[in-house]
Scaffold this motif. Structure first.
Motif, PDB file in Angstrom:
ATOM      1  N   UNK A 373       0.434  15.887   0.179  1.00 43.87           N
ATOM      2  CA  UNK A 373      -0.280  15.173  -0.877  1.00 43.87           C
ATOM      3  C   UNK A 373       0.661  14.236  -1.610  1.00 43.87           C
ATOM      4  N   UNK A 374       0.196  13.011  -1.827  1.00 41.29           N
ATOM      5  CA  UNK A 374       0.997  12.000  -2.516  1.00 41.29           C
ATOM      6  C   UNK A 374       0.120  11.311  -3.562  1.00 41.29           C
ATOM      7  N   UNK A 375       0.775  10.597  -4.473  1.00 36.63           N
ATOM      8  CA  UNK A 375       0.074   9.800  -5.467  1.00 36.63           C
ATOM      9  C   UNK A 375       0.632   8.389  -5.452  1.00 36.63           C
ATOM     10  N   UNK A 376      -0.171   7.416  -5.922  1.00 36.20           N
ATOM     11  CA  UNK A 376       0.294   6.050  -6.036  1.00 36.20           C
ATOM     12  C   UNK A 376       0.561   5.427  -4.685  1.00 36.20           C
ATOM     13  N   UNK A 377       1.537   4.513  -4.603  1.00 39.50           N
ATOM     14  CA  UNK A 377       1.843   3.859  -3.326  1.00 39.50           C
ATOM     15  C   UNK A 377       2.190   4.845  -2.221  1.00 39.50           C
ATOM     16  N   UNK A 378       2.709   6.036  -2.589  1.00 36.96           N
ATOM     17  CA  UNK A 378       3.032   7.035  -1.570  1.00 36.96           C
ATOM     18  C   UNK A 378       1.815   7.468  -0.776  1.00 36.96           C
ATOM     19  N   UNK A 379       0.634   7.493  -1.430  1.00 38.25           N
ATOM     20  CA  UNK A 379      -0.599   7.851  -0.725  1.00 38.25           C
ATOM     21  C   UNK A 379      -1.038   6.717   0.191  1.00 38.25           C
ATOM     22  N   UNK A 380      -1.026   5.484  -0.331  1.00 37.58           N
ATOM     23  CA  UNK A 380      -1.555   4.356   0.431  1.00 37.58           C
ATOM     24  C   UNK A 380      -0.644   3.926   1.569  1.00 37.58           C
ATOM     25  N   UNK A 381       0.675   4.052   1.392  1.00 36.23           N
ATOM     26  CA  UNK A 381       1.599   3.479   2.370  1.00 36.23           C
ATOM     27  C   UNK A 381       2.453   4.508   3.098  1.00 36.23           C
ATOM     28  N   UNK A 382       2.268   5.792   2.783  1.00 35.73           N
ATOM     29  CA  UNK A 382       2.985   6.837   3.517  1.00 35.73           C
ATOM     30  C   UNK A 382       2.031   7.916   4.007  1.00 35.73           C
ATOM     31  N   UNK A 383       1.346   8.600   3.073  1.00 36.23           N
ATOM     32  CA  UNK A 383       0.519   9.751   3.449  1.00 36.23           C
ATOM     33  C   UNK A 383      -0.664   9.344   4.325  1.00 36.23           C
ATOM     34  N   UNK A 384      -1.431   8.335   3.896  1.00 37.33           N
ATOM     35  CA  UNK A 384      -2.620   7.968   4.677  1.00 37.33           C
ATOM     36  C   UNK A 384      -2.253   7.322   6.020  1.00 37.33           C
ATOM     37  N   UNK A 385      -1.300   6.411   6.082  1.00 39.02           N
ATOM     38  CA  UNK A 385      -0.881   5.907   7.404  1.00 39.02           C
ATOM     39  C   UNK A 385      -0.387   7.015   8.329  1.00 39.02           C
ATOM     40  N   UNK A 386       0.274   8.016   7.763  1.00 40.73           N
ATOM     41  CA  UNK A 386       0.722   9.157   8.565  1.00 40.73           C
ATOM     42  C   UNK A 386      -0.465   9.882   9.169  1.00 40.73           C
ATOM     43  N   UNK A 387      -1.538  10.056   8.364  1.00 41.81           N
ATOM     44  CA  UNK A 387      -2.740  10.735   8.864  1.00 41.81           C
ATOM     45  C   UNK A 387      -3.464   9.881   9.896  1.00 41.81           C
ATOM     46  N   UNK A 388      -3.537   8.592   9.645  1.00 49.88           N
ATOM     47  CA  UNK A 388      -4.220   7.689  10.567  1.00 49.88           C
ATOM     48  C   UNK A 388      -3.567   7.715  11.945  1.00 49.88           C
ATOM     49  N   UNK A 389      -2.242   7.839  11.973  1.00 47.65           N
ATOM     50  CA  UNK A 389      -1.517   7.861  13.246  1.00 47.65           C
ATOM     51  C   UNK A 389      -1.889   9.059  14.098  1.00 47.65           C
ATOM     52  N   UNK A 390      -2.454  10.098  13.487  1.00 47.08           N
ATOM     53  CA  UNK A 390      -2.839  11.302  14.221  1.00 47.08           C
ATOM     54  C   UNK A 390      -4.262  11.238  14.765  1.00 47.08           C
ATOM     55  N   UNK A 391      -5.044  10.229  14.355  1.00 48.32           N
ATOM     56  CA  UNK A 391      -6.451  10.150  14.751  1.00 48.32           C
ATOM     57  C   UNK A 391      -6.618   9.379  16.047  1.00 48.32           C
ATOM     58  N   UNK A 392      -7.718   9.649  16.757  1.00 42.75           N
ATOM     59  CA  UNK A 392      -8.081   8.764  17.870  1.00 42.75           C
ATOM     60  C   UNK A 392      -8.431   7.371  17.322  1.00 42.75           C
ATOM     61  N   UNK A 393      -8.168   6.338  18.074  1.00 43.64           N
ATOM     62  CA  UNK A 393      -8.389   4.950  17.653  1.00 43.64           C
ATOM     63  C   UNK A 393      -7.752   4.679  16.290  1.00 43.64           C
ATOM     64  N   UNK A 394      -6.459   4.910  16.156  1.00 48.00           N
ATOM     65  CA  UNK A 394      -5.810   4.796  14.839  1.00 48.00           C
ATOM     66  C   UNK A 394      -5.879   3.383  14.255  1.00 48.00           C
ATOM     67  N   UNK A 395      -5.866   2.354  15.109  1.00 44.45           N
ATOM     68  CA  UNK A 395      -5.916   0.985  14.593  1.00 44.45           C
ATOM     69  C   UNK A 395      -7.205   0.732  13.805  1.00 44.45           C
ATOM     70  N   UNK A 396      -8.328   1.259  14.314  1.00 46.94           N
ATOM     71  CA  UNK A 396      -9.610   1.055  13.641  1.00 46.94           C
ATOM     72  C   UNK A 396      -9.590   1.631  12.240  1.00 46.94           C
ATOM     73  N   UNK A 397      -9.106   2.864  12.095  1.00 45.27           N
ATOM     74  CA  UNK A 397      -9.125   3.518  10.785  1.00 45.27           C
ATOM     75  C   UNK A 397      -8.073   2.911   9.858  1.00 45.27           C
ATOM     76  N   UNK A 398      -6.981   2.423  10.408  1.00 47.49           N
ATOM     77  CA  UNK A 398      -5.984   1.743   9.577  1.00 47.49           C
ATOM     78  C   UNK A 398      -6.557   0.439   9.024  1.00 47.49           C
ATOM     79  N   UNK A 399      -7.274  -0.291   9.872  1.00 47.64           N
ATOM     80  CA  UNK A 399      -7.896  -1.546   9.414  1.00 47.64           C
ATOM     81  C   UNK A 399      -8.919  -1.264   8.324  1.00 47.64           C
TER      82      UNK A 399
END
Length: 617
Positions: A373-399
Motif C-alpha cells: 500500500x502506498x499514498x501519493x505519487x507512490x501509488x500512481x507511479x510505483x504501486x499501481x504500475x507494479x500491479x498492472x505488470x502482473x495482469x494479462x494485457x498490462x498495456x491496456x490497463x496501464x493506458x
C-alpha cells in the motif's frame, strides 16, 4: 457625540461609494455559464482530483479502516459542507472572484482573498508536474512490453553482474524467474510468476521511476540536468491547460463535459477489473476493516479534517470564482449538497478500485497488503504500475489508469488557473477587461509556470516538488483561512444576513445548521485542529531518510508563512490607510458595500448590535 456619528457616517458613505464603484465596473458585463450543468461539471472537476484516488484510500486504511468514516463524516457535516456552501453562495451573491468578494463583504478581510490566491498560485505551479509524470508513463504504456516490468534495460542496476534468467518448472507455478545477483540488483515483476527479491535489491518498478523517469539525484543540493522528456511532457500539459480556458468560461464550460466525466468511465472500468481479480476481497477487507482503538489517536482526527479541506477545494477561492458565473437565481444550496456527496462518494469508490488491485498484488507476491500500500505519487507511479505488470494485457490497463490520472489532474489544473486568471482580471479590470489582454495574461502565466517548472523536472526536481507540496499548500494554511472565513461571515458580516442573501437568490432559507456551523462549530474545530497540527509539526524528510539542508527548510518556511503573513499585512495596510481613530476605522472596514446591505429586520438588528459594540469600545 452627534458630530462624531455624523463624521463616521460620512466616512462610511465615502468608503461604500468607492467599494461599489470598484465592485461593479461600468460597461463590464460578467460572463455566465451557458447551462447549469457546466457549473456542476466544472466545480466537480476542480474539487475531485488526484487526492480522491491516492490520498483518501490510503488515509482510510492507515487510520483504522471503516472507523475513519466517523471523524470524516463528522467534519464533513460540521465544516466541510458549511464552508463549501459559504464560499459558493458568497461568489454567486457578489458575482465577484476570490479577492473582490471579500472586499465587498468586509474590506478588513480582503487579505483572505490575496492569501488564498497566493496558495492557488503555488498549487498551480507544482500540480502540473504530476501531469508531466503521468504523460510520460502513458506514452511508455504503448510499448510492446511495459518498460517497468523488466530488468533488462540500460537504466537497471546490476546489469554487469546479472546472469541471464533461468527458467525452472514447478508443480504449482507456471514459471519461476530467478536472477542471480549481488547487492543493488534489480528484481523483476512478471504476471503469473513469483517474485524473488533479495535483501538490498530494488524492484524494476522503483528503478524505472527513480532512474529512468526522474534520474533522481542524491539531494536537493544536486539539481543536475533537465530531463528533457519530462520537460516536453510538462510543455504538453501546460498547452492543454491554456487551451482549455483560452476563451474563459465559454471554453471551460464545453471542455468539462469530457474532462469531468471521462475519469468516471475509467474509474468504473478499473473498479470492475479490480473486483474480478483474485485477492480483491482481502484487499477490500483491509481497506474497510474497522479498528475502533484508532479513534483515540489524535492524528486520525487531524487526517480527517485535512482531507475534508483538501478534497473540497475550500479556502482557495476556486468555489467563489466558479459560482460567480452563475445566474443570481441558481439554487446554490442544492448544488453544494450534491457536489459534496459526489466528492465523498468518489473517494469511497476509488478506495474499492485501488485496494482490490492492491489485494491482488499482495496475493500474487504472498505478502501482507500493508507491504504494497502506498499514498501519493507512490501509488500512481510505483504501486499501481507494479500491479498492472502482473495482469494479462498490462498495456491496456496501464493506458486506462494513466488516462484517468491525466483527465483528473488536467481538470483540476485548468480550473485552478482559471480561478487565478479571473481574480487578477477582477482586481484590475481596467487593464485586463479586454479579452486580448486577458489571453496575453493567460499566456504569460502559462509560460512563466512552465519555465519555473523546469526546475522540478531536473534530476533533483522531486526534492523541490516535495518542498512545495509539504509547505506551500499544507493543512495548517488551509485551516488558518477556514477560521478567518467562518469568523468573518459568522460574526462580522452576519450569518443571518448571508442567509437573507441566499433567500433572495433561491427563494428560501437553508437548514439552520449551516449558520451555527459558521459561527461556532467550524471556527472551534478548525482552531483546535490547527493548534494540534502546530504541536505535532515535524520538518520534511524525503522518504523518511533524507534530511533537507537548513536553506531548504528555510525555503519551506517561507512558502508556509508567506500566505498568512500576506493576510495580516493586508489587514494592517487597510487599517493604516483608513481615516479616523481605531474604532472608526474598524467600523468602516467591517461594513459591506451598499448593494449588499440586507433588507430583513433580523439582519439589520444584527448590524445595529455590532455597531453598538464598536461604539461601546
Amino acid at each position: 457625540m452627534f458630530r462624531l456619528v455624523q463624521m463616521e457616517d460620512m466616512q462610511l458613505n465615502t468608503l461604500n461609494d468607492r467599494t461599489n464603484a470598484e465592485a461593479a465596473p461600468k460597461g463590464r458585463q460578467r460572463e455566465q455559464w451557458s447551462r447549469k450543468a457546466e457549473f456542476i461539471l466544472a466545480t466537480a472537476g476542480g474539487i475531485i482530483g488526484l487526492g480522491n484516488i491516492w490520498r483518501f484510500p490510503y488515509l482510510c486504511y492507515k487510520n483504522g479502516g471503516g472507523v475513519f468514516f466517523i471523524p470524516y463524516l463528522l467534519f464533513f457535516c460540521t465544516f466541510g459542507v458549511p464552508l463549501f456552501f459559504l464560499e459558493t453562495s458568497l461568489g454567486q451573491y457578489t458575482r465577484q472572484g476570490g479577492i473582490r468578494c471579500w472586499r465587498a463583504i468586509c474590506p478588513l478581510f480582503e487579505g483572505v482573498g490575496y492569501g488564498s490566491q497566493l496558495v492557488l498560485f503555488y498549487l498551480a505551479f507544482y500540480y502540473v508536474i504530476i501531469l508531466a509524470w503521468a504523460f510520460r508513463y502513458l506514452f511508455a504504456s504503448f510499448s510492446s512490453e511495459l518498460p517497468w516490468a523488466s530488468c533488462l534495460n540500460s537504466w537497471n542496476t546490476g546489469t554487469e553482474n546479472r546472469f541471464l534468467p533461468i527458467l525452472i518448472h514447478c508443480p504449482h507455478l507456471t514459471f519461476l524467474f530467478v536472477h542471480f545477483a549481488n547487492k543493488d540488483t534489480c528484481s523483476e515483476y512478471r504476471p503469473n510468476h513469483t517474485l524473488q527479491e533479495f535483501e538490498n535489491g530494488t524492484s524494476s518498478v522503483v528503478e524505472y521511476w527513480e532512474r529512468r523517469i526522474l534520474g533522481l539525484s542524491s539531494g536537493i543540493e544536486h539539481v543536475g540536468n533537465v530531463r528533457w522528456e519530462l520537460a516536453l511532457c510538462l510543455l504538453l500539459a501546460w498547452l492543454l491547460c491554456v487551451l482549455c480556458i483560452w476563451n474563459g468560461v465559454k471554453t471551460t464550460g464545453k471542455v468539462v463535459y469530457f474532462t469531468a466525466t471521462f475519469p468516471y468511465v475509467m474509474l468504473l472500468v478499473l473498479l470492475v477489473r479490480g473486483l474480478t481479480l483474485p485477492g480483491a476481497k482481502e484487499g477490500i477487507k483491509f481497506y474497510l476493516y474497522p479498528d475502533v482503538s484508532r479513534l483515540s489517536d489524535p492524528m486520525v482526527w487531524l487526517d480527517a479534517s485535512s482531507q475534508i479541506l483538501f478534497s473540497h477545494g475550500i479556502t482557495l477561492g476556486i468555489l467563489t470564482t466558479l459560482s460567480s458565473y452563475n445566474k443570481s437565481t441558481n439554487n446554490c444550496y442544492r448544488d453544494c449538497i450534491y457536489l459534496c456527496l459526489l466528492n465523498g462518494s468518489t473517494s469511497l469508490v476509488a478506495g474499492f478500485a485501488v485496494f482490490s488491485v492492491l489485494g491482488f498484488m499482495a496475493k500474487e507476491h504472498g505478502v501482507d497488503i500493508s507491504m504494497v500500500a502506498e499514498s501519493g505519487p507512490g501509488l500512481a507511479f510505483i504501486a499501481y504500475p507494479r500491479a498492472v505488470a502482473l495482469m494479462p494485457f498490462p498495456q491496456l490497463w496501464a493506458i486506462c489508469f494513466f488516462s484517468m490520472i491525466i483527465s483528473l489532474g488536467i481538470d483540476s489544473a485548468f480550473v485552478n488557473v482559471e480561478a487565478l486568471i479571473t481574480n487578477i482580471v477582477d482586481t484590475y479590470p481596467s487593464i485586463f477587461e479586454n479579452k486580448r489582454r486577458r489571453k496575453l495574461l493567460l499566456l504569460a502565466i502559462g509560460v512563466a509556470n512552465f519555465l519555473g517548472g523546469l526546475l522540478m523536472v531536473t534530476e533533483g526536481g522531486l526534492y523541490v516538488f516535495q518542498l512545495f507540496d509539504y509547505y506551500s499548500c499544507n493543512g495548517m494554511t488551509l485551516l488558518f483561512f477556514a477560521i478567518l472565513e467562518s469568523v468573518c461571515i459568522g460574526w462580522i458580516y452576519g450569518a443571518d444576513r448571508l442567509y437573507d442573501n441566499v433567500k433572495d437568490m433561491i427563494g428560501y432559507r437553508p437548514w439552520p445548521l449551516m449558520k451555527y456551523c459558521w459561527k461556532y462549530l467550524a471556527p472551534v474545530i478548525c482552531t483546535c485542529t490547527l493548534v494540534f497540527a502546530l504541536v505535532r509539526y515535524t520538518p520534511l524528510k524525503f522518504n523518511n531518510t533524507y534530511e533537507y539542508p537548513w536553506w531548504g527548510s528555510a525555503i519551506g518556511g517561507f512558502l508556509s508563512l508567506s500566505t498568512p503573513v500576506t493576510v495580516l499585512l493586508r489587514m494592517l495596510y487597510a487599517v493604516s490607510v483608513t481615516p479616523g481613530n481605531l474604532r472608526q476605522r474598524l467600523k468602516i472596514l467591517c461594513t459591506p458595500a451598499k448593494e449588499l446591505l440586507p433588507a430583513s429586520r433580523n439582519a439589520l438588528n444584527q448590524e445595529e448590535d455590532f455597531q453598538t459594540f464598536l461604539h461601546a469600545g
